[in-house]
Design a protein around this motif. Structure first.
Motif, short mmCIF file in Angstrom:
data_model
loop_
_atom_site.label_atom_id
_atom_site.label_comp_id
_atom_site.label_asym_id
_atom_site.label_seq_id
_atom_site.Cartn_x
_atom_site.Cartn_y
_atom_site.Cartn_z
N ASP A 16 14.38 15.20 12.71
CA ASP A 16 13.70 16.06 13.49
C ASP A 16 12.12 16.28 12.64
O ASP A 16 12.13 15.52 11.62
N ALA A 17 11.47 17.16 13.13
CA ALA A 17 10.23 17.16 12.50
C ALA A 17 10.36 17.60 11.03
O ALA A 17 9.65 17.19 10.08
N ALA A 18 11.26 18.64 10.80
CA ALA A 18 11.60 19.26 9.41
C ALA A 18 11.90 18.09 8.62
O ALA A 18 11.56 17.87 7.32
N VAL A 19 12.76 16.94 9.04
CA VAL A 19 13.08 16.01 8.24
C VAL A 19 11.82 14.87 7.92
O VAL A 19 11.84 14.40 6.85
N LYS A 20 11.23 14.65 8.91
CA LYS A 20 10.06 13.78 8.95
C LYS A 20 8.96 14.54 7.76
O LYS A 20 8.41 13.76 7.17
N GLU A 21 8.93 15.89 7.86
CA GLU A 21 7.99 16.40 6.99
C GLU A 21 8.48 16.43 5.49
O GLU A 21 7.79 16.77 4.68
N SER A 58 8.63 13.97 3.70
CA SER A 58 8.06 13.10 2.94
C SER A 58 7.08 13.67 1.91
O SER A 58 6.76 13.53 0.71
N GLU A 59 6.17 14.64 2.65
CA GLU A 59 5.19 15.46 1.88
C GLU A 59 5.55 16.33 0.84
O GLU A 59 5.30 16.56 -0.01
N ARG A 60 6.73 17.25 1.38
CA ARG A 60 7.30 18.37 0.23
C ARG A 60 7.93 17.35 -0.85
O ARG A 60 7.87 17.81 -1.98
N VAL A 61 8.71 16.30 -0.58
CA VAL A 61 9.28 15.41 -1.91
C VAL A 61 8.22 14.86 -2.76
O VAL A 61 8.16 15.14 -4.02
N LEU A 83 0.89 -1.00 -0.01
CA LEU A 83 -0.03 0.02 0.13
C LEU A 83 0.81 1.32 0.10
O LEU A 83 1.86 1.25 0.41
N PRO A 84 0.36 2.21 -0.71
CA PRO A 84 1.27 3.49 -0.75
C PRO A 84 1.60 4.18 0.48
O PRO A 84 0.68 4.11 1.34
N TYR A 85 2.85 4.22 0.98
CA TYR A 85 3.28 4.81 2.30
C TYR A 85 4.80 5.16 2.25
O TYR A 85 5.52 4.66 1.37
N PHE A 86 4.99 6.61 2.63
CA PHE A 86 6.37 6.95 2.62
C PHE A 86 6.85 7.18 4.26
O PHE A 86 6.13 7.75 5.01
N THR A 87 7.70 6.55 4.46
CA THR A 87 8.24 6.50 5.92
C THR A 87 9.80 7.01 5.85
O THR A 87 10.50 6.42 4.93
N ILE A 88 10.17 7.94 6.68
CA ILE A 88 11.67 8.32 6.81
C ILE A 88 12.06 7.70 8.18
O ILE A 88 11.49 8.41 9.37
N ILE A 89 13.09 7.38 8.31
CA ILE A 89 13.94 6.59 9.44
C ILE A 89 15.17 6.93 9.53
O ILE A 89 15.94 7.56 8.74
N GLY A 90 15.72 7.09 10.85
CA GLY A 90 16.99 7.36 11.22
C GLY A 90 17.38 8.74 11.88
O GLY A 90 18.34 9.50 11.55
N LEU A 91 16.38 8.90 12.79
CA LEU A 91 16.37 9.81 13.55
C LEU A 91 16.48 11.20 13.40
O LEU A 91 17.52 11.91 13.40
N GLU A 126 16.51 22.13 0.02
CA GLU A 126 15.10 22.16 0.38
C GLU A 126 14.30 22.42 -0.99
O GLU A 126 14.49 23.21 -1.70
N LEU A 127 13.24 21.50 -0.76
CA LEU A 127 12.17 21.64 -2.12
C LEU A 127 10.97 22.50 -1.74
O LEU A 127 10.34 21.99 -0.49
N SER A 128 10.49 23.15 -2.47
CA SER A 128 9.24 23.87 -2.33
C SER A 128 8.01 22.76 -3.01
O SER A 128 8.42 21.89 -3.69
N LEU A 129 6.96 23.11 -2.81
CA LEU A 129 5.88 22.14 -3.22
C LEU A 129 5.92 22.17 -5.13
O LEU A 129 5.44 21.29 -5.55
#
Length: 515
Positions: free
Chosen positions: A38-43, A45-48, A28-36, A107-110
């Motif tokens: 912060d919030a900017a790194v975890k977010e 996924s949506e920017r990418v 199922l479509p899912y995007f996860t970022i692991i590797g400790l 950094e990527l913009s939308l």
């Protein structure tokens, strides 16, 4: 399919290589970022996700897992976006991997634009210092000027990109020309001149001595006598920064995101003005994401604290370690972040709470308790770290109307001569100024004759000064001799150094504690 790209993590102004491992599998479509991260790194996924789609590429279906390796190191910031996006497109087969080694920062913009990031210079510096001189550094076009400060004479190619589409086309073989611009030289408007400060010849000479040997100095005087005017011109008589100092200073401003399009490189020695209302975090740095404070922004320059004794004692005491170590260490979540903090401290203070103790025209309204409490803000250990003190008196009327006064140009020549003497003296050592000498260096470079030795013995026993203060007198005397272009320290130099020290005790009470 698995793909690997590279980027750089930043801790303070120190870089660390990070491998971005991207795996796309069925599910199922899912995007996860692991590797400790912060919030900017975890977010990210949506920017990418939106940047890929809005750049005209097909977003892959299935389960996307991104691992930032090494996983034990904490990652902060949004500059991982570009590397993650390239990894996703490579793992999905849209980009065919190439053998050339590339490091991605941005950094990527939308809508797919590649935005500038904080800390690009220390990241690039880490790449160079690590010996990676045969690769491409793909980064936002807006960061190229500051980064060219370290890459202009290396084999690392700067590839400026404005959009994700440009970065993809470059990786696919539609190469973008490497950035070949030279570091921009940005000069400030004409600085204030010491010639504008009428009178105060003794104070100007004292400040020149302080700047020549990188000695800390305290200016004590009633309100309106010219303390701030004098201090604000001090950085202007320091010698220009060399390329290494520019790099160190610009790294700090880059990591803090304080560079601008008009000032991408710090060319002039910093002058940082701090008031007594500054918080500890503003002064030494801190925050959830550790950021440099004023003492780091003043690195290789001057830190001026106005109304120094109005500052809470606990905040003032926080300067002790940075003044000794020339760096500040910030602990957050068990992680230590270090920022450089090699500055010349200039403090300004009133002689008492109301400011008019000893003034011949105004009556002091402070009680003895008020005076004692005010002076006790400067503890013995903190006073021991201040090399010089001078009383700033109200100038005479003749000084205000006179034409002859020391200018910045004249004082700068004196400082430059003394600095050149010290440069030759400390050649091959890791110091450049007299105030930085350790005990063994003092024994080598501050040799006294018999009369001077007896003089210093008398000073030590009669005034009961601390060992630290004793050494500071020797360092200050060495600078006074350099100002006079004399090879040997004379008794007159030791006497002048003692007077600067006694002024500290005389203006603010007994300060030598012998910590």
């Amino acid at each position: 399919m698995l793909a690997k790209t590279e980027t750089i993590a930043l801790k303070g102004i120190r870089g660390m290589r990070v491998t971005v491992e991207t795996d796309i599998s069925k599910g199922l479509p899912y995007f996860t970022i692991i590797g400790l991260g912060d919030a900017a790194v975890k977010e990210s996924s949506e920017r990418v996700r939106r940047a890929i789609a809005n750049s005209g590429f097909k977003y892959p279906s299935g389960r996307i897992t991104v691992n930032l390796s090494p996983a034990y190191a904490y990652k902060r910031g949004s500059h991982y976006d570009l590397s993650i996006a390239i990894g996703v497109l490579t793992a999905s087969g849209i980009i065919q991997s190439k053998p050339i080694r590339r490091i991605f920062i941005g950094e990527l913009s939308l809508d797919g634009r590649v935005l500038p990031v904080k800390g690009a210079l220390p990241m690039a510096s880490f790449v160079i210092e690590g010996g990676d001189d045969c690769c491409e550094l793909i980064l936002p076009e807006a960061n190229c000027i500051e980064v060219s400060l370290v890459t202009s004479d290396t084999r690392v190619k700067l590839i400026p990109v404005k959009t994700l589409d440009e970065a993809v086309r470059h990786v696919e073989g539609n190469l973008i020309n490497a950035y070949d611009g030279k570091p921009m030289i940005c000069r400030k408007s004409s600085e204030s001149d010491f010639a504008d400060v009428k009178g105060h010849s003794a104070a100007k000479s004292a400040i020149a001595v302080a700047m020549a040997g990188a000695h800390s100095i305290l200016l004590v005087g009633s309100p309106g006598t010219g303390k701030t005017m004098l201090a604000s011109r001090a950085a202007g008589i320091l010698p220009p920064m060399d390329i290494g100092e520019k790099l160190e200073t610009t790294k700090i401003y880059s990591a803090a995101g304080s560079l601008s399009e008009g000032m991408p490189i710090i060319e002039d020695r910093p002058f940082r003005y701090v008031t007594a209302r500054a918080t500890k975090m503003q002064l030494v740095g801190g925050g959830t994401e550790p950021m440099p404070g004023e003492i780091s922004f003043a690195h290789n320059g001057v830190l001026f604290i106005d109304e120094m004794l109005e500052m809470p004692r606990g905040i003032l005491e926080s300067l002790r370690e940075p003044m000794e170590e020339k760096r500040v260490r910030i602990m957050r979540k068990g992680i230590s972040t270090v920022f450089p903090a090699d500055f010349i401290l200039i403090g300004a203070a009133n002689p008492c709470k109301c400011g008019f103790l000893g003034d011949q025209f105004h009556k002091c309204t402070c009680s003895q308790t008020d005076i004692d409490n005010y002076r006790n803000k400067l503890s013995g250990p903190m006073a021991d770290r201040i090399d010089m003190c001078i009383e700033i008196l109200k100038p005479l009327h003749g000084d205000l109307t006179g034409l002859e006064t020391q200018s910045t140009c004249e004082l700068k020549k004196k400082v430059q001569i003394a600095r050149e003497i010290q440069k030759d003296r400390f050649k091959g050592l890791n110091i450049c100024c007299n105030s930085r000498m350790n005990v063994s260096q003092l024994e080598k470079f501050c040799v006294l004759d018999l009369e001077c030795t007896k003089f210093m013995e008398q000073i030590y026993e009669v005034y009961g000064i601390s060992t630290r203060r004793y050494h500071k007198i020797l360092k200050l005397a060495r600078t006074l001799a350099d100002i006079d272009e004399e090879e040997h320290i004379g008794e007159n130099h030791l006497a002048s150094a003692l007077n600067y020290t006694r002024a500290l005790s005389g203006s603010l009470g007994k300060c030598d504690s012998g910590e």
